[in-house]
Design a protein around this motif. Structure first.
Motif, mmCIF file in Angstrom:
data_model
loop_
_atom_site.group_PDB
_atom_site.id
_atom_site.type_symbol
_atom_site.label_atom_id
_atom_site.label_comp_id
_atom_site.label_asym_id
_atom_site.label_seq_id
_atom_site.Cartn_x
_atom_site.Cartn_y
_atom_site.Cartn_z
ATOM 1 N N GLU A 1 0.827 -1.207 0.000
ATOM 2 C CA GLU A 1 0.000 0.000 0.000
ATOM 3 C C GLU A 1 0.867 1.265 0.000
ATOM 4 O O GLU A 1 0.607 2.217 0.734
ATOM 5 C CB GLU A 1 -0.968 -0.011 1.174
ATOM 6 N N ASP A 2 1.897 1.247 -0.823
ATOM 7 C CA ASP A 2 2.820 2.365 -0.967
ATOM 8 C C ASP A 2 2.528 3.061 -2.294
ATOM 9 O O ASP A 2 2.967 2.624 -3.358
ATOM 10 C CB ASP A 2 4.264 1.851 -0.921
ATOM 11 N N GLU A 3 1.758 4.151 -2.223
ATOM 12 C CA GLU A 3 1.326 4.834 -3.446
ATOM 13 C C GLU A 3 2.486 5.444 -4.222
ATOM 14 O O GLU A 3 2.472 5.444 -5.452
ATOM 15 C CB GLU A 3 0.305 5.911 -3.104
ATOM 16 N N SER A 4 3.483 5.970 -3.526
ATOM 17 C CA SER A 4 4.606 6.578 -4.243
ATOM 18 C C SER A 4 5.384 5.516 -5.026
ATOM 19 O O SER A 4 5.824 5.761 -6.151
ATOM 20 C CB SER A 4 5.533 7.320 -3.282
ATOM 21 N N MET A 5 5.532 4.334 -4.445
ATOM 22 C CA MET A 5 6.222 3.252 -5.144
ATOM 23 C C MET A 5 5.414 2.821 -6.365
ATOM 24 O O MET A 5 5.982 2.568 -7.433
ATOM 25 C CB MET A 5 6.438 2.067 -4.206
ATOM 26 N N GLU A 6 4.105 2.750 -6.225
ATOM 27 C CA GLU A 6 3.252 2.375 -7.352
ATOM 28 C C GLU A 6 3.403 3.365 -8.500
ATOM 29 O O GLU A 6 3.514 2.969 -9.657
ATOM 30 C CB GLU A 6 1.784 2.334 -6.916
ATOM 31 N N MET A 7 3.407 4.663 -8.181
ATOM 32 C CA MET A 7 3.503 5.684 -9.223
ATOM 33 C C MET A 7 4.853 5.627 -9.941
ATOM 34 O O MET A 7 4.915 5.717 -11.161
ATOM 35 C CB MET A 7 3.289 7.079 -8.624
ATOM 36 N N VAL A 8 5.926 5.472 -9.179
ATOM 37 C CA VAL A 8 7.261 5.394 -9.781
ATOM 38 C C VAL A 8 7.347 4.187 -10.703
ATOM 39 O O VAL A 8 7.890 4.264 -11.807
ATOM 40 C CB VAL A 8 8.349 5.329 -8.676
ATOM 41 N N GLU A 9 6.797 3.089 -10.278
ATOM 42 C CA GLU A 9 6.880 1.872 -11.078
ATOM 43 C C GLU A 9 5.978 1.929 -12.308
ATOM 44 O O GLU A 9 6.277 1.335 -13.329
ATOM 45 C CB GLU A 9 6.595 0.646 -10.225
ATOM 46 N N LYS A 10 4.872 2.659 -12.224
ATOM 47 C CA LYS A 10 4.042 2.846 -13.420
ATOM 48 C C LYS A 10 4.801 3.650 -14.465
ATOM 49 O O LYS A 10 4.738 3.352 -15.660
ATOM 50 C CB LYS A 10 2.720 3.522 -13.057
ATOM 51 N N VAL A 11 5.536 4.652 -14.014
ATOM 52 C CA VAL A 11 6.371 5.435 -14.932
ATOM 53 C C VAL A 11 7.449 4.543 -15.534
ATOM 54 O O VAL A 11 7.705 4.577 -16.737
ATOM 55 C CB VAL A 11 6.997 6.649 -14.206
ATOM 56 N N ARG A 12 8.069 3.734 -14.695
ATOM 57 C CA ARG A 12 9.117 2.816 -15.158
ATOM 58 C C ARG A 12 8.560 1.828 -16.179
ATOM 59 O O ARG A 12 9.199 1.528 -17.181
ATOM 60 C CB ARG A 12 9.691 2.073 -13.962
ATOM 61 N N LYS A 13 7.361 1.325 -15.909
ATOM 62 C CA LYS A 13 6.724 0.371 -16.818
ATOM 63 C C LYS A 13 6.454 1.025 -18.178
ATOM 64 O O LYS A 13 6.728 0.448 -19.225
ATOM 65 C CB LYS A 13 5.426 -0.129 -16.188
ATOM 66 N N ASN A 14 5.938 2.249 -18.151
ATOM 67 C CA ASN A 14 5.665 2.949 -19.407
ATOM 68 C C ASN A 14 6.951 3.293 -20.144
ATOM 69 O O ASN A 14 6.991 3.243 -21.369
ATOM 70 C CB ASN A 14 4.832 4.193 -19.140
ATOM 71 N N ASP A 15 7.998 3.626 -19.410
ATOM 72 C CA ASP A 15 9.298 3.870 -20.030
ATOM 73 C C ASP A 15 9.777 2.613 -20.752
ATOM 74 O O ASP A 15 10.304 2.682 -21.863
ATOM 75 C CB ASP A 15 10.313 4.296 -18.965
ATOM 76 N N GLY A 16 9.589 1.477 -20.114
ATOM 77 C CA GLY A 16 9.978 0.213 -20.739
ATOM 78 C C GLY A 16 9.203 -0.064 -22.015
ATOM 79 O O GLY A 16 9.765 -0.524 -23.008
ATOM 80 N N LYS A 17 7.903 0.237 -21.993
ATOM 81 C CA LYS A 17 7.081 0.037 -23.189
ATOM 82 C C LYS A 17 7.572 0.914 -24.338
ATOM 83 O O LYS A 17 7.688 0.460 -25.476
ATOM 84 C CB LYS A 17 5.621 0.388 -22.893
ATOM 85 N N VAL A 18 7.852 2.178 -24.022
ATOM 86 C CA VAL A 18 8.305 3.115 -25.055
ATOM 87 C C VAL A 18 9.652 2.676 -25.622
ATOM 88 O O VAL A 18 9.841 2.663 -26.841
ATOM 89 C CB VAL A 18 8.388 4.549 -24.492
ATOM 90 N N ARG A 19 10.580 2.292 -24.753
ATOM 91 C CA ARG A 19 11.899 1.847 -25.224
ATOM 92 C C ARG A 19 11.789 0.620 -26.125
ATOM 93 O O ARG A 19 12.430 0.539 -27.163
ATOM 94 C CB ARG A 19 12.800 1.499 -24.052
ATOM 95 N N ALA A 20 10.973 -0.335 -25.715
ATOM 96 C CA ALA A 20 10.824 -1.563 -26.498
ATOM 97 C C ALA A 20 10.177 -1.272 -27.848
ATOM 98 O O ALA A 20 10.621 -1.782 -28.880
ATOM 99 C CB ALA A 20 10.004 -2.584 -25.722
ATOM 100 N N ARG A 21 9.147 -0.445 -27.853
ATOM 101 C CA ARG A 21 8.479 -0.114 -29.123
ATOM 102 C C ARG A 21 9.393 0.674 -30.044
ATOM 103 O O ARG A 21 9.392 0.474 -31.256
ATOM 104 C CB ARG A 21 7.192 0.655 -28.844
ATOM 105 N N TYR A 22 10.166 1.602 -29.465
ATOM 106 C CA TYR A 22 11.119 2.368 -30.263
ATOM 107 C C TYR A 22 12.145 1.438 -30.911
ATOM 108 O O TYR A 22 12.439 1.557 -32.099
ATOM 109 C CB TYR A 22 11.813 3.410 -29.389
ATOM 110 N N ALA A 23 12.666 0.514 -30.129
ATOM 111 C CA ALA A 23 13.657 -0.428 -30.663
ATOM 112 C C ALA A 23 13.033 -1.319 -31.734
ATOM 113 O O ALA A 23 13.673 -1.611 -32.743
ATOM 114 C CB ALA A 23 14.234 -1.265 -29.534
#
Length: 58
Positions: free
Chosen positions: A26-48
């Motif tokens: 139940e750590d909202e800040s951790m959830e938000m950071v990881e959602k950003v990280r997840k989206n960053d991963g999606k963008v990097r993979a799609r770009y590649a």
């Protein structure tokens, strides 16, 4: 699979895993950071993938 594709997919997996941990703790800040990280991963993979497709189309 190229370096950028691998890095993007790894970020996506780590983001998903840590997002779940954030929900369990139940750590909202951790959830938000990881959602950003997840989206960053999606963008990097799609770009590649797109870069690879363009290279193969030539």
């Amino acid at each position: 699979m190229k370096k950028n594709q691998l890095k993007g997919r790894l970020e996506l997996v780590l983001g998903n895993t840590n997002d779940v941990v954030g929900k369990i703790w139940e750590d909202e800040s951790m959830e938000m950071v990881e959602k950003v990280r997840k989206n960053d991963g999606k963008v990097r993979a799609r770009y590649a993938d797109l870069k690879d497709d363009i290279k193969n189309a030539r």
